[in-house]
Scaffold this motif. Structure first.
Motif, short mmCIF file in Angstrom:
data_model
loop_
_atom_site.label_atom_id
_atom_site.label_comp_id
_atom_site.label_asym_id
_atom_site.label_seq_id
_atom_site.Cartn_x
_atom_site.Cartn_y
_atom_site.Cartn_z
N CYS A 6 15.62 -169.34 -1.00
CA CYS A 6 16.00 -168.06 -0.99
C CYS A 6 17.23 -167.67 -0.51
O CYS A 6 17.99 -168.44 0.41
CB CYS A 6 15.04 -167.22 0.20
N GLN A 7 17.78 -166.50 -0.69
CA GLN A 7 19.23 -165.97 -0.30
C GLN A 7 19.18 -165.30 0.57
O GLN A 7 18.39 -164.02 0.90
CB GLN A 7 19.69 -165.25 -1.74
N GLN A 8 20.10 -165.38 1.60
CA GLN A 8 20.30 -164.59 2.77
C GLN A 8 21.08 -163.43 2.42
O GLN A 8 22.06 -163.22 1.70
CB GLN A 8 21.09 -165.27 4.08
N HIS A 16 12.10 -157.86 9.58
CA HIS A 16 10.86 -158.38 9.22
C HIS A 16 10.59 -157.81 7.75
O HIS A 16 9.69 -157.53 6.99
CB HIS A 16 9.71 -157.70 9.95
N ALA A 17 11.65 -157.78 7.01
CA ALA A 17 11.78 -157.27 5.63
C ALA A 17 12.56 -158.70 4.72
O ALA A 17 13.36 -159.42 5.33
CB ALA A 17 12.38 -156.18 5.09
N GLY A 18 12.57 -158.58 3.57
CA GLY A 18 13.40 -159.56 2.71
C GLY A 18 12.52 -160.81 2.55
O GLY A 18 11.48 -161.25 3.08
N CYS A 23 9.47 -166.14 3.41
CA CYS A 23 9.45 -167.57 3.34
C CYS A 23 9.12 -167.98 4.86
O CYS A 23 8.26 -169.15 4.71
CB CYS A 23 10.76 -168.12 2.69
N LYS A 24 9.70 -167.73 5.84
CA LYS A 24 9.43 -168.04 7.08
C LYS A 24 8.24 -167.85 7.51
O LYS A 24 7.36 -168.54 8.09
CB LYS A 24 10.48 -167.46 8.10
N SER A 25 7.58 -166.55 7.23
CA SER A 25 6.04 -166.50 7.49
C SER A 25 5.32 -167.27 6.69
O SER A 25 4.31 -167.79 7.22
CB SER A 25 5.79 -164.79 7.12
N LEU A 26 5.52 -167.51 5.19
CA LEU A 26 4.66 -168.48 4.65
C LEU A 26 4.75 -169.96 5.32
O LEU A 26 3.72 -170.65 5.18
CB LEU A 26 5.10 -168.46 3.08
N THR A 27 5.76 -170.20 5.84
CA THR A 27 5.81 -171.64 6.58
C THR A 27 5.03 -171.54 7.75
O THR A 27 4.55 -172.72 8.05
CB THR A 27 7.50 -171.95 6.72
N ASN A 33 4.98 -176.44 4.42
CA ASN A 33 6.09 -175.48 3.68
C ASN A 33 7.59 -175.80 4.18
O ASN A 33 7.60 -175.88 5.17
CB ASN A 33 5.75 -174.18 3.52
N ARG A 34 8.61 -175.65 3.15
CA ARG A 34 9.88 -175.83 3.79
C ARG A 34 10.75 -174.77 3.23
O ARG A 34 10.47 -174.37 1.88
CB ARG A 34 10.39 -177.32 3.23
N VAL A 35 11.66 -174.03 3.73
CA VAL A 35 12.51 -173.16 3.47
C VAL A 35 13.88 -173.55 3.20
O VAL A 35 14.46 -174.19 4.29
CB VAL A 35 12.33 -171.77 4.51
N LEU A 36 14.59 -173.19 2.04
CA LEU A 36 16.03 -173.68 2.10
C LEU A 36 16.72 -172.38 2.04
O LEU A 36 16.48 -171.50 1.01
CB LEU A 36 16.23 -174.51 0.84
#
Length: 335
Positions: A6-8, A16-18, A23-27, A33-36
């Protein structure tokens, strides 16, 4: 294991949007799960695109080294050439064709027309992933009409974070308070006409860092219009709690954080009847309008009969529960 790329963005950094928060919530819901996260790079347009592309190339290399059979890759800003996640899907598919790649598209058709004037280019991006997710049925139909296979396009929904869930009394007291948020695909010309012709409600217009819109509406000098520049998330949430209605005058929508958070906060909805809005709202929680006259008539009627909002606000909270992060997680898990 699922890898989310995901893009910052500056506009959603730390709130708490975006997509980063999603992705962090899904982790949190699945520790495997891993977030890049790709940082926002602010350079002249050409330099920015080049640096972003190099960054995505290295992420693709990292992924190919880590991916194993059964893993999946989710590209959370797909179909956005200025932030070219096509590089990742191409490299992953070439080196590890057994890995499932999913692209999430959330640009409105008007913007996609600019980025993908040629159907062949859009189809090429579509062929590079196993599935394209959208937040709205109107975008799904658009992609299918442009040549993406119907079996490849899946419609999900824009999640609402638990931070915004608010069970509160739905009865209106006193003068109706209306909040106006969001900048994407907003029709500010029509909004000006509406505010100029409705006197007996109070408008709270939040424009963030858009100084041009702030200066423009400052010229109205209306007693029932309050303007706000940048608000912290906490300040915005507090303002939403003070309001009764969320006014959304739009040229298009394909799923909106503003819509789902407004509903979760118990705000009745008054919306342009465009795009995918009916994926999220119906007559139980929203007033649908086609033009400025519809909005003006509706708002003037509400100002005279505020009790009609009670059921609208209650059903907004109920419908928002359909868009919870847990349900979104379950959808992704079963994809």
């Amino acid at each position: 294991m699922d890898f989310f790329v995901c893009q910052q963005w500056r506009s959603t950094r730390g709130n708490h949007a975006g997509m980063v928060n999603l992705c962090k919530s899904l982790t949190k819901l699945n520790k495997e799960n891993r977030v890049l996260i790709v940082p926002e790079i602010r350079l002249p347009v050409r330099g920015q695109t080049i640096v972003q592309s190099v960054y995505y190339f290295f992420i693709a290399i990292i992924l190919t080294l880590r991916l194993k059979k059964g893993d999946r890759v989710f590209l959370m800003e797909y179909l956005l050439p200025t932030h070219n996640q096509f590089i990742i899907s191409n490299i992953v598919k070439y080196t590890k064709p057994y890995i499932k790649c999913v692209g999430l598209a959330h640009l409105v058709p008007q913007m996609l027309n600019r980025h993908f004037a040629c159907d062949a280019k859009l189809k090429k991006w579509g062929d590079s992933v196993d599935c394209i997710l959208t937040f709205g049925s109107s975008l799904s139909k658009y992609l299918i009409n442009r040549g993406i296979g119907e079996n490849k396009v899946k419609t999900t929904f824009h999640y609402v974070d638990d931070y915004y869930n608010e069970d509160r009394p739905s009865n209106c007291k006193g003068r109706i308070q209306i909040i106006i948020m969001g900048g994407m695909q907003r029709d500010f010309d029509t909004l000006w006409t509406i505010i100029d012709n409705v006197q007996d409600v109070d408008f709270h217009l939040c424009v963030g860092n858009n100084n041009n819109i702030y200066s423009r509406f400052l010229l109205m000098k209306k007693m029932n219009l309050q303007l706000y520049g940048y608000l912290t998330e906490k300040e915005l949430r507090k303002l939403m709690l003070q309001c009764d209605l969320s006014l959304n005058v739009m040229s298009d929508t394909i799923g909106s954080n503003v819509i789902t958070t407004s509903m979760a906060m118990g705000l009745g909805m008054i919306v342009s009847d465009v795009g995918s809005i009916r994926d999220y709202c119906d007559e139980s929680n929203a007033f649908f309008c086609k033009n400025s006259e519809d909005f003006i008539i509706c708002l003037n009627n509400i100002s005279k009969n505020p009790s009609i909002l009670n059921d609208i606000k209650y059903h907004a909270m109920l419908k928002a529960k359909r868009f919870s992060i847990n349900k979104f997680h379950n959808y992704i898990r079963d994809l």
